[in-house]
Every structure is written in C-alpha cells, then in structure tokens.
Design a protein around this motif. Structure first.
Motif, mmCIF file in Angstrom:
data_model
loop_
_atom_site.group_PDB
_atom_site.id
_atom_site.type_symbol
_atom_site.label_atom_id
_atom_site.label_comp_id
_atom_site.label_asym_id
_atom_site.label_seq_id
_atom_site.Cartn_x
_atom_site.Cartn_y
_atom_site.Cartn_z
ATOM 1 N N THR A 1 -37.972 60.536 -67.112
ATOM 2 C CA THR A 1 -38.294 61.623 -68.001
ATOM 3 C C THR A 1 -39.071 61.579 -69.081
ATOM 4 O O THR A 1 -39.240 60.452 -69.403
ATOM 5 N N THR A 2 -39.356 62.660 -69.697
ATOM 6 C CA THR A 2 -40.074 62.499 -70.980
ATOM 7 C C THR A 2 -39.620 63.425 -71.928
ATOM 8 O O THR A 2 -39.022 64.490 -71.781
ATOM 9 N N THR A 3 -39.679 62.999 -73.265
ATOM 10 C CA THR A 3 -39.221 63.584 -74.518
ATOM 11 C C THR A 3 -40.334 63.579 -75.652
ATOM 12 O O THR A 3 -41.051 62.612 -75.769
ATOM 13 N N ALA A 4 -40.562 64.758 -76.131
ATOM 14 C CA ALA A 4 -41.640 64.938 -77.156
ATOM 15 C C ALA A 4 -40.963 64.434 -78.483
ATOM 16 O O ALA A 4 -39.662 65.094 -78.800
ATOM 17 N N VAL A 30 -47.078 59.690 -60.575
ATOM 18 C CA VAL A 30 -46.365 60.715 -60.258
ATOM 19 C C VAL A 30 -45.858 60.989 -58.992
ATOM 20 O O VAL A 30 -46.867 60.938 -58.059
ATOM 21 N N ASP A 31 -44.752 61.381 -58.616
ATOM 22 C CA ASP A 31 -44.380 61.695 -57.259
ATOM 23 C C ASP A 31 -44.761 63.167 -57.146
ATOM 24 O O ASP A 31 -44.231 64.046 -57.529
ATOM 25 N N GLY A 33 -44.799 64.986 -54.305
ATOM 26 C CA GLY A 33 -43.990 66.035 -53.675
ATOM 27 C C GLY A 33 -42.928 66.567 -54.805
ATOM 28 O O GLY A 33 -42.644 67.783 -54.731
ATOM 29 N N ALA A 34 -42.425 66.088 -55.603
ATOM 30 C CA ALA A 34 -41.426 66.408 -56.450
ATOM 31 C C ALA A 34 -42.173 67.268 -57.621
ATOM 32 O O ALA A 34 -41.739 68.145 -58.122
ATOM 33 N N ARG A 35 -43.250 66.815 -58.174
ATOM 34 C CA ARG A 35 -44.349 67.545 -58.965
ATOM 35 C C ARG A 35 -44.455 68.686 -58.421
ATOM 36 O O ARG A 35 -44.251 69.832 -59.230
ATOM 37 N N ARG A 36 -45.096 68.953 -57.427
ATOM 38 C CA ARG A 36 -45.393 70.204 -56.634
ATOM 39 C C ARG A 36 -44.172 71.275 -56.424
ATOM 40 O O ARG A 36 -44.367 72.425 -56.839
ATOM 41 N N ALA A 37 -43.118 70.640 -56.097
ATOM 42 C CA ALA A 37 -42.024 71.487 -56.105
ATOM 43 C C ALA A 37 -41.478 72.105 -57.447
ATOM 44 O O ALA A 37 -41.065 73.089 -57.436
ATOM 45 N N THR A 38 -41.570 71.216 -58.424
ATOM 46 C CA THR A 38 -41.068 71.496 -59.827
ATOM 47 C C THR A 38 -41.971 72.496 -60.278
ATOM 48 O O THR A 38 -41.897 73.575 -60.793
ATOM 49 N N GLU A 39 -43.687 72.485 -59.948
ATOM 50 C CA GLU A 39 -44.368 73.499 -60.435
ATOM 51 C C GLU A 39 -44.091 74.935 -59.679
ATOM 52 O O GLU A 39 -44.016 75.872 -60.389
ATOM 53 N N ARG A 40 -43.594 74.909 -58.650
ATOM 54 C CA ARG A 40 -43.402 76.014 -57.876
ATOM 55 C C ARG A 40 -42.032 76.825 -58.590
ATOM 56 O O ARG A 40 -42.074 78.159 -58.685
ATOM 57 N N ASN A 41 -41.027 75.934 -58.884
ATOM 58 C CA ASN A 41 -40.023 76.591 -59.629
ATOM 59 C C ASN A 41 -40.217 76.959 -61.086
ATOM 60 O O ASN A 41 -39.489 77.870 -61.411
ATOM 61 N N HIS A 42 -41.195 76.231 -61.576
ATOM 62 C CA HIS A 42 -41.387 76.560 -63.069
ATOM 63 C C HIS A 42 -41.895 77.889 -62.979
ATOM 64 O O HIS A 42 -41.729 78.819 -63.880
ATOM 65 N N THR A 43 -43.102 77.863 -62.252
ATOM 66 C CA THR A 43 -43.867 79.205 -62.318
ATOM 67 C C THR A 43 -43.018 80.511 -61.717
ATOM 68 O O THR A 43 -43.052 81.445 -62.369
ATOM 69 N N ALA A 44 -42.251 80.179 -60.879
ATOM 70 C CA ALA A 44 -41.194 81.112 -60.392
ATOM 71 C C ALA A 44 -40.170 81.753 -61.344
ATOM 72 O O ALA A 44 -39.762 82.745 -61.670
ATOM 73 N N THR A 45 -39.802 80.843 -62.357
ATOM 74 C CA THR A 45 -38.975 81.013 -63.513
ATOM 75 C C THR A 45 -39.890 81.990 -64.479
ATOM 76 O O THR A 45 -39.053 82.983 -64.870
#
Length: 204
Positions: A1-4, A30-31, A33-45
C-alpha cells in the motif's frame, strides 16, 4: 500500500527473506495484472459517478469509494432506492462510454483553472495550488491522482452487481469490469444451465 504524508509517498512492505537497513538498494515491481484491473475499476468509478448524475440528478455526489483489482465500490448521496430501470440506465450509459473507447486524459494544472473548466473536486479533500485532472471526453471531468486506463475501451465491460443502503441518504453500488464481469456472465450461464437441467426444461 502507499500513503501520502507531507509530500512523501510511504510504502508499506513485508520482508519475506533477509532484512532491510538504511541505505540498502531495493527494487520494487508492480503487479501488472492487478494494476490493469485496478485501472479498469478506477476509470469505471468515474464513469459511474457521471452516469448517476445524469440519470438520478445533480444532487448525486461521491460519499466514499473503494477501488480494488477484483471490484469497485461507490457510495453516493441519494435519498431513496433507485428503481431497477434507473440502475439499468446507469449501467447502459457507462457501457456506451466504454464501447466508444473514449480517450482518458490526465494532466496537472492550476486548481483555479481546473475549477473554471468544470472539473469536480471531492468534498472534504485537501488540494494544493496545482492538481491532477482526469477527463473522459466530455462525459466525466474530475480531480484525481489515481491510476487509470488510456481509453474507456480498456474497461471491456461494466456490470452492477449490488445496490444497497449504507446510511440515511447514502447508498452503495458494487460493480465489476473486464475479466471479472466476463466471469460473472459465465457463472450465471452455468447456474442457469444447471437449473434448466434440474427442471428438465430449456434455459429460456
């Protein structure tokens, strides 16, 4: 995880072998597969937020969000449970934008300029003088520092899987995209086939 924190990004890691010490070089990966899936869900949000505003009204605003590789969760302000046909309209709107493969543009600009250009800021968030903006054609314009797809076609498919109440005036939508949405369809087809076989009738 990352925290600013105060302009620094803090990474939390688990050491599985050996040890870490000050000054030691490290290599992080960076994983993908996990990054691409996260990108899809983030833009979809972002698309979901815009679609909810179009279908339910401008009173809709984000009240919480969680983006993970396997799904997305979006909390929003809404006084009553939306009718099924309205949720279907929201899902259809998002998928129309997905099928158009609209370019997703991220750029850093002055906060004042971003506000004047119609970019939506999240209530309660703290922003500096310069902010990162995320624009999906004319469909969605928000301030966001997260990871996203390059165009909406990368999302593949968007499906709402649940809509529930969280608190008075706040509701939650859970949804899936990409391969998770494809798997959901396969699971439903399998369940339907099993029921049809059990009842000795055609799936229809």
């Amino acid at each position: 995880t990352t925290t600013a924190l105060d302009g620094f990004w803090l990474h939390r890691a688990e050491v599985k072998t050996g040890h870490l010490e000050k000054g030691q070089p490290a290599r992080l990966a960076v994983d993908e597969g996990a990054r691409r899936a996260t990108e899809r869900n983030h833009t979809a949000t972002h698309l979901l937020h815009a679609a909810l505003k179009q279908v339910l009204g401008e009173h809709v605003s984000q009240a919480g969000s969680e983006v993970a590789p396997e799904r997305l969760r979006f909390d929003y302000t809404q006084p009553e449970k939306p009718k099924p046909e309205l949720l279907q309209a929201v899902e259809d709107l998002v998928n129309q934008e997905v099928l158009q493969a609209t370019e997703v543009r991220a750029r850093v600009q002055a906060l004042a300029v971003a506000r004047q250009s119609g970019f939506v800021a999240l209530f309660g968030e703290k922003y500096g003088d310069r902010v990162r903006t995320l624009q999906v054609g004319e469909f969605s314009k928000e301030l966001c520092g997260g990871t996203h797809v390059r165009n909406t076609g990368n999302i593949g498919l968007f499906r709402i899987v649940a809509e529930t109440a969280v608190a008075a005036g706040t509701r939650r939508i859970e949804a899936v995209t990409g391969t998770a949405a494809l798997q959901l369809g396969r699971d439903e087809r399998q369940h339907l086939g099993e029921l049809a076989a059990m009842l000795k009738v055609a799936p229809a």
